[in-house]
Design a protein around this motif. Structure first.
Motif, PDB file in Angstrom:
ATOM      1  N   THR A  58       6.933  11.695   3.130  1.00 28.88           N
ATOM      2  CA  THR A  58       6.407  10.331   3.224  1.00 28.88           C
ATOM      3  C   THR A  58       5.611  10.013   1.971  1.00 28.88           C
ATOM      4  OG1 THR A  58       6.270  10.572   5.625  1.00 28.88           O
ATOM      5  CG2 THR A  58       5.046   8.747   4.648  1.00 28.88           C
ATOM      6  N   LEU A  59       5.845   8.835   1.433  1.00 25.55           N
ATOM      7  CA  LEU A  59       5.157   8.390   0.228  1.00 25.55           C
ATOM      8  C   LEU A  59       4.236   7.232   0.573  1.00 25.55           C
ATOM      9  CD1 LEU A  59       5.087   8.719  -2.893  1.00 25.55           C
ATOM     10  CD2 LEU A  59       6.804   6.908  -2.986  1.00 25.55           C
ATOM     11  N   GLY A  60       3.014   7.309   0.111  1.00 21.41           N
ATOM     12  CA  GLY A  60       2.068   6.216   0.310  1.00 21.41           C
ATOM     13  C   GLY A  60       1.959   5.377  -0.945  1.00 21.41           C
ATOM     14  N   MET A  61       1.750   4.091  -0.748  1.00 22.52           N
ATOM     15  CA  MET A  61       1.535   3.180  -1.864  1.00 22.52           C
ATOM     16  C   MET A  61       0.326   2.306  -1.546  1.00 22.52           C
ATOM     17  SD  MET A  61       5.331   2.059  -3.110  1.00 22.52           S
ATOM     18  CE  MET A  61       5.835   1.327  -1.571  1.00 22.52           C
ATOM     19  N   TYR A  62      -0.617   2.265  -2.474  1.00 24.11           N
ATOM     20  CA  TYR A  62      -1.790   1.413  -2.334  1.00 24.11           C
ATOM     21  C   TYR A  62      -1.595   0.250  -3.291  1.00 24.11           C
ATOM     22  CZ  TYR A  62      -6.573  -0.240  -2.307  1.00 24.11           C
ATOM     23  OH  TYR A  62      -7.685  -1.025  -2.179  1.00 24.11           O
ATOM     24  N   THR A  63      -1.543  -0.957  -2.736  1.00 27.88           N
ATOM     25  CA  THR A  63      -1.328  -2.141  -3.569  1.00 27.88           C
ATOM     26  C   THR A  63      -2.639  -2.912  -3.698  1.00 27.88           C
ATOM     27  OG1 THR A  63      -0.687  -3.530  -1.702  1.00 27.88           O
ATOM     28  CG2 THR A  63       1.071  -2.318  -2.805  1.00 27.88           C
ATOM     29  N   ALA A  64      -2.890  -3.399  -4.911  1.00 27.83           N
ATOM     30  CA  ALA A  64      -4.096  -4.188  -5.162  1.00 27.83           C
ATOM     31  C   ALA A  64      -3.782  -5.231  -6.226  1.00 27.83           C
ATOM     32  CB  ALA A  64      -5.244  -3.301  -5.618  1.00 27.83           C
ATOM     33  N   GLY A  65      -4.342  -6.398  -6.051  1.00 27.89           N
ATOM     34  CA  GLY A  65      -4.110  -7.468  -7.020  1.00 27.89           C
ATOM     35  C   GLY A  65      -2.694  -7.982  -6.931  1.00 27.89           C
ATOM     36  N   LYS A  66      -2.231  -8.549  -8.022  1.00 25.13           N
ATOM     37  CA  LYS A  66      -0.886  -9.108  -8.101  1.00 25.13           C
ATOM     38  C   LYS A  66       0.067  -8.055  -8.658  1.00 25.13           C
ATOM     39  CE  LYS A  66       0.935 -13.578  -8.916  1.00 25.13           C
ATOM     40  NZ  LYS A  66       0.670 -14.898  -9.437  1.00 25.13           N
ATOM     41  N   LEU A  67       1.156  -7.788  -7.941  1.00 29.13           N
ATOM     42  CA  LEU A  67       2.122  -6.785  -8.371  1.00 29.13           C
ATOM     43  C   LEU A  67       2.946  -7.317  -9.541  1.00 29.13           C
ATOM     44  CD1 LEU A  67       3.327  -5.383  -4.935  1.00 29.13           C
ATOM     45  CD2 LEU A  67       1.287  -4.820  -6.273  1.00 29.13           C
ATOM     46  N   THR A  68       3.225  -6.415 -10.504  1.00 31.74           N
ATOM     47  CA  THR A  68       3.912  -6.812 -11.736  1.00 31.74           C
ATOM     48  C   THR A  68       5.203  -6.020 -11.932  1.00 31.74           C
ATOM     49  OG1 THR A  68       2.823  -5.142 -13.098  1.00 31.74           O
ATOM     50  CG2 THR A  68       1.647  -7.258 -12.808  1.00 31.74           C
ATOM     51  N   HIS A  69       5.986  -6.461 -12.903  1.00 35.66           N
ATOM     52  CA  HIS A  69       7.201  -5.752 -13.291  1.00 35.66           C
ATOM     53  C   HIS A  69       6.866  -4.324 -13.718  1.00 35.66           C
ATOM     54  CE1 HIS A  69      11.037  -4.880 -15.182  1.00 35.66           C
ATOM     55  NE2 HIS A  69      10.406  -4.656 -16.326  1.00 35.66           N
ATOM     56  N   ASP A  70       5.779  -4.148 -14.453  1.00 34.04           N
ATOM     57  CA  ASP A  70       5.362  -2.807 -14.886  1.00 34.04           C
ATOM     58  C   ASP A  70       5.074  -1.892 -13.695  1.00 34.04           C
ATOM     59  OD1 ASP A  70       5.645  -3.475 -17.551  1.00 34.04           O
ATOM     60  OD2 ASP A  70       3.516  -3.926 -17.836  1.00 34.04           O
ATOM     61  N   ASP A  71       4.500  -2.451 -12.632  1.00 34.04           N
ATOM     62  CA  ASP A  71       4.267  -1.663 -11.416  1.00 34.04           C
ATOM     63  C   ASP A  71       5.585  -1.110 -10.880  1.00 34.04           C
ATOM     64  OD1 ASP A  71       1.465  -2.095 -11.275  1.00 34.04           O
ATOM     65  OD2 ASP A  71       1.779  -4.018 -10.264  1.00 34.04           O
ATOM     66  N   TYR A  72       6.596  -1.969 -10.820  1.00 31.00           N
ATOM     67  CA  TYR A  72       7.892  -1.537 -10.286  1.00 31.00           C
ATOM     68  C   TYR A  72       8.607  -0.577 -11.225  1.00 31.00           C
ATOM     69  CZ  TYR A  72       7.486  -4.342  -6.175  1.00 31.00           C
ATOM     70  OH  TYR A  72       7.067  -4.828  -4.965  1.00 31.00           O
ATOM     71  N   THR A  73       8.414  -0.742 -12.527  1.00 30.73           N
ATOM     72  CA  THR A  73       8.985   0.189 -13.500  1.00 30.73           C
ATOM     73  C   THR A  73       8.434   1.596 -13.276  1.00 30.73           C
ATOM     74  OG1 THR A  73       9.261  -1.589 -15.121  1.00 30.73           O
ATOM     75  CG2 THR A  73       9.252   0.653 -15.969  1.00 30.73           C
ATOM     76  N   ARG A  74       7.166   1.691 -12.882  1.00 28.33           N
ATOM     77  CA  ARG A  74       6.543   2.986 -12.606  1.00 28.33           C
ATOM     78  C   ARG A  74       6.933   3.546 -11.239  1.00 28.33           C
ATOM     79  NH1 ARG A  74       1.829   3.461 -11.330  1.00 28.33           N
ATOM     80  NH2 ARG A  74       1.183   1.325 -11.087  1.00 28.33           N
TER      81      ARG A  74
END
Length: 123
Positions: free
Chosen positions: A13-29
């Motif tokens: 299981t993978l956790g993701m903590y999101t904060a602020g506005k998600l960007t293209h760079d976030d998805y690239t990572r």
């Protein structure tokens, strides 16, 4: 921003903590990390903490949709953790069209979300 969250002893299981506005760079990572999990386990289990989520850029939304379409059958369980009514409603609607199981948890129930997402259901 998206940060990866891993729990000791839970490798399916993978956790993701999101904060602020998600960007293209976030998805690239994040996309290569998710793809490695799919490669290792066949299907993906996620815990997405949306406590400080504040939207998504258009290009990032496209990245998300493109990934979801390409990996439609790869989702097994997705726990959405939040504290806003629209997050709960979005989870209910998404569960109707998503392959796999999607469930909403209030922020105070984040431990329960991890337990649910990581659990192996008996066949």
């Amino acid at each position: 921003m998206i940060d990866i969250v891993k729990r000791s002893g839970i490798d399916n299981t993978l956790g993701m903590y999101t904060a602020g506005k998600l960007t293209h760079d976030d998805y690239t990572r994040i996309i290569p990390v998710i793809e490695k999990m799919i490669e290792k386990h066949g299907r993906i289990r996620l815990v997405v903490n949306m406590e400080k989520y504040d939207g998504i850029e258009l290009r990032a939304l496209f990245d998300d949709l493109k990934f979801d379409i390409a990996h439609w059958r790869s989702y097994e369980k997705v726990a959405i953790v939040g504290h806003k009514k629209w997050q709960k409603q979005m989870t209910k609607i998404s569960n109707l069209i998503m392959n796999g199981e999607l469930r909403y948890f209030d922020q105070s129930d984040i431990e329960e979300a991890w337990i649910w997402a990581a659990s192996i259901d008996a066949a």
